[in-house]
Write a protein that holds these residues in place. Sequence first.
Motif, PDB file in Angstrom:
ATOM      1  N   MET A 170       0.815  -1.098   0.022  1.00 55.34           N
ATOM      2  CA  MET A 170       0.114   0.156  -0.188  1.00 55.34           C
ATOM      3  C   MET A 170       0.818   1.278   0.046  1.00 55.34           C
ATOM      4  O   MET A 170       1.822   1.256   0.835  1.00 55.34           O
ATOM      5  N   ILE A 171       0.791   2.209  -0.902  1.00 51.59           N
ATOM      6  CA  ILE A 171       1.542   3.352  -1.140  1.00 51.59           C
ATOM      7  C   ILE A 171       0.834   4.689  -1.002  1.00 51.59           C
ATOM      8  O   ILE A 171       1.535   5.724  -0.994  1.00 51.59           O
ATOM      9  N   GLY A 172      -0.712   4.501  -0.930  1.00 53.25           N
ATOM     10  CA  GLY A 172      -1.170   5.805  -0.808  1.00 53.25           C
ATOM     11  C   GLY A 172      -2.685   5.167  -0.699  1.00 53.25           C
ATOM     12  O   GLY A 172      -3.092   4.204  -0.408  1.00 53.25           O
ATOM     13  N   CYS A 173      -3.536   6.193  -0.428  1.00 55.38           N
ATOM     14  CA  CYS A 173      -5.105   5.990  -0.454  1.00 55.38           C
ATOM     15  C   CYS A 173      -5.901   7.261  -1.130  1.00 55.38           C
ATOM     16  O   CYS A 173      -5.266   8.300  -1.058  1.00 55.38           O
ATOM     17  N   GLU A 174      -7.214   7.004  -1.458  1.00 59.32           N
ATOM     18  CA  GLU A 174      -7.884   8.077  -2.193  1.00 59.32           C
ATOM     19  C   GLU A 174      -8.965   8.370  -1.158  1.00 59.32           C
ATOM     20  O   GLU A 174      -9.697   7.293  -0.810  1.00 59.32           O
ATOM     21  N   ALA A 175      -9.169   9.600  -0.924  1.00 55.29           N
ATOM     22  CA  ALA A 175     -10.418   9.837   0.035  1.00 55.29           C
ATOM     23  C   ALA A 175     -11.664  10.153  -0.704  1.00 55.29           C
ATOM     24  O   ALA A 175     -11.573  10.807  -1.933  1.00 55.29           O
ATOM     25  N   LEU A 176     -12.432   9.390  -0.650  1.00 54.29           N
ATOM     26  CA  LEU A 176     -13.872   9.580  -1.220  1.00 54.29           C
ATOM     27  C   LEU A 176     -15.116   9.732  -0.244  1.00 54.29           C
ATOM     28  O   LEU A 176     -14.966   9.265   0.773  1.00 54.29           O
ATOM     29  N   ALA A 177     -16.008  10.834  -0.484  1.00 55.72           N
ATOM     30  CA  ALA A 177     -17.137  11.262   0.431  1.00 55.72           C
ATOM     31  C   ALA A 177     -18.063  10.048   0.323  1.00 55.72           C
ATOM     32  O   ALA A 177     -18.276   9.512  -0.460  1.00 55.72           O
ATOM     33  N   ARG A 178     -18.264   9.890   1.729  1.00 53.82           N
ATOM     34  CA  ARG A 178     -19.366   8.769   1.920  1.00 53.82           C
ATOM     35  C   ARG A 178     -20.526   9.612   2.644  1.00 53.82           C
ATOM     36  O   ARG A 178     -20.235  10.443   3.471  1.00 53.82           O
ATOM     37  N   TRP A 179     -21.872   9.154   2.370  1.00 55.44           N
ATOM     38  CA  TRP A 179     -22.976   9.853   3.024  1.00 55.44           C
ATOM     39  C   TRP A 179     -23.752   8.777   3.958  1.00 55.44           C
ATOM     40  O   TRP A 179     -24.242   7.774   2.858  1.00 55.44           O
ATOM     41  N   PRO A 229       7.833   6.722   3.687  1.00 52.61           N
ATOM     42  CA  PRO A 229       7.686   8.379   3.920  1.00 52.61           C
ATOM     43  C   PRO A 229       7.064   9.087   2.568  1.00 52.61           C
ATOM     44  O   PRO A 229       6.703   9.896   2.527  1.00 52.61           O
ATOM     45  N   ASP A 230       7.061   8.121   1.487  1.00 60.56           N
ATOM     46  CA  ASP A 230       6.325   8.725   0.283  1.00 60.56           C
ATOM     47  C   ASP A 230       4.646   8.262   0.227  1.00 60.56           C
ATOM     48  O   ASP A 230       4.054   8.609  -0.751  1.00 60.56           O
ATOM     49  N   PHE A 231       4.165   7.859   1.298  1.00 60.07           N
ATOM     50  CA  PHE A 231       2.579   7.296   1.371  1.00 60.07           C
ATOM     51  C   PHE A 231       1.780   8.827   1.021  1.00 60.07           C
ATOM     52  O   PHE A 231       2.274   9.721   1.751  1.00 60.07           O
ATOM     53  N   PHE A 232       1.130   8.691  -0.053  1.00 60.38           N
ATOM     54  CA  PHE A 232       0.090  10.012  -0.477  1.00 60.38           C
ATOM     55  C   PHE A 232      -1.290   9.737   0.030  1.00 60.38           C
ATOM     56  O   PHE A 232      -1.702   8.523   0.110  1.00 60.38           O
ATOM     57  N   LEU A 233      -1.884  11.046  -0.094  1.00 59.40           N
ATOM     58  CA  LEU A 233      -3.292  11.088   0.077  1.00 59.40           C
ATOM     59  C   LEU A 233      -4.024  11.673  -1.445  1.00 59.40           C
ATOM     60  O   LEU A 233      -3.307  12.721  -1.706  1.00 59.40           O
TER      61      LEU A 233
END
Length: 402
Positions: A170-179, A229-233
């Motif tokens: 796992m090198i990063g993650c994408e934020a997604l809006a949830r309702w 250290p490169d883990f991104f959002l």
Amino acid sequence: MARVKKRTFSAGQMIFEQGDPGDCAYLVENGQVQIFLNGSNGYFPLTVFSEGEVFGEMALIDNQSRSAAAKAITDCSLIVVTREQLIERMGAADPVVRILLRVLLQRIRVQNGRLAGNSLEAKDLLPIKIDQTSQIFERIQIENQIYSGLMNEEFEPHYQPIYATTTLKMIGCEALARWTSKSSEKDIAPSVFMDVIENSSVIRPLGRMILERCFSDFKQIAKAYKDCPDFFLSVNISGKQFDDPDFVQFLEGVREKCGVKPNRIKLEVTERVILEGPQSLMALKQCYDLGYKIALDDFGTGFSGLQYLVTIPLHELKIDRSFVHHLHSKPKNVAVVESLVFLAKQMDLSLIAEGIENEEELHILSRLGVPMVQGYLFSKAVPLKQLLKMPRQMKVSMSQSA
Ligand code: CMP
Ligand code: MG
């Protein structure tokens, strides 16, 4: 270039009669035009139009006859606005605005009928089709629900992990809006609200809230992944958000407050950032210069022409899920992905594929050299707590990758 179509009328000449079919509207270039009614009350003057004013538009918009008569008071020159020119613009307008316009015109017609002494009522006029409006007002209702959902804190970011294709780390993650609706305790599918949100002004307060939340969450995520250290959002930013004059300042404010470096944040944008106008593109360039990473989302769909690859400052292309889906049985999709790998390499861009659902798709993407992947094969978007507990290393059989 075709000449502007004009008509001239001499003082006292009729331009059209009340009840005539409407063939065009007019813009008064010079002179004066009397608008009046002929009814059981006799002659009833309504108004006088002069230079720069438009008249004769009603019959074109609501497709009924002329609601009043028009006569030249002085010699006049009128610029013709054709039915097609007007209808084309009407067609491009928001459906709610179109309906509201027709409702207003209906009211003017009823009012004119009263002034003229005719017993014309709304029921005597062409009905305004409700079948269209019901869908339109459903959309307005969803917008209202989204606003109250925002006030009730029913929205929150979830995170979908992103993996390196070769190592499956796992090198990063994408934020997604949830309702999640508090009243029904049900999750509302993004397909129901995302389109409405992106096309309405609620995207601004909602987008700000999501940014605040996910930057603050990212402090914890980065801490949990400090060995990477490169883990991104990745965060999705719409054109409407970039068009907000305070956006960059706001973004920088939240980022600094959370102590996150800009190069660990990826702003996912679509070509709509350009369609929104020059202000949006300028804001995007500012973010690029500040050191944020920029990814072009949904690449290959919508209006994402190759032109945008040169106009938008970019670090990454995100291959749309529609090309990833069933890769193993769609050789044309394989060809597209292969070309995108080449394109990204030539343009010194990084590449990610989204929407991976099975191992076959992963094997092909890995073989083609797509370096990053995300999708249900690994995980859907999950709440922060769950993300922090997820394994950093995925185990998938890569036996077919050779
Ligand atoms: P249309 O119905 O095509 O032709 C007559 C025009 O007169 C109409 O479009 C409007 O442009 C104008 N008009 C009609 N009613 C009014 C009113 N009450 N006040 C001002 N202008 C009007
Ligand atoms: Mg995205």
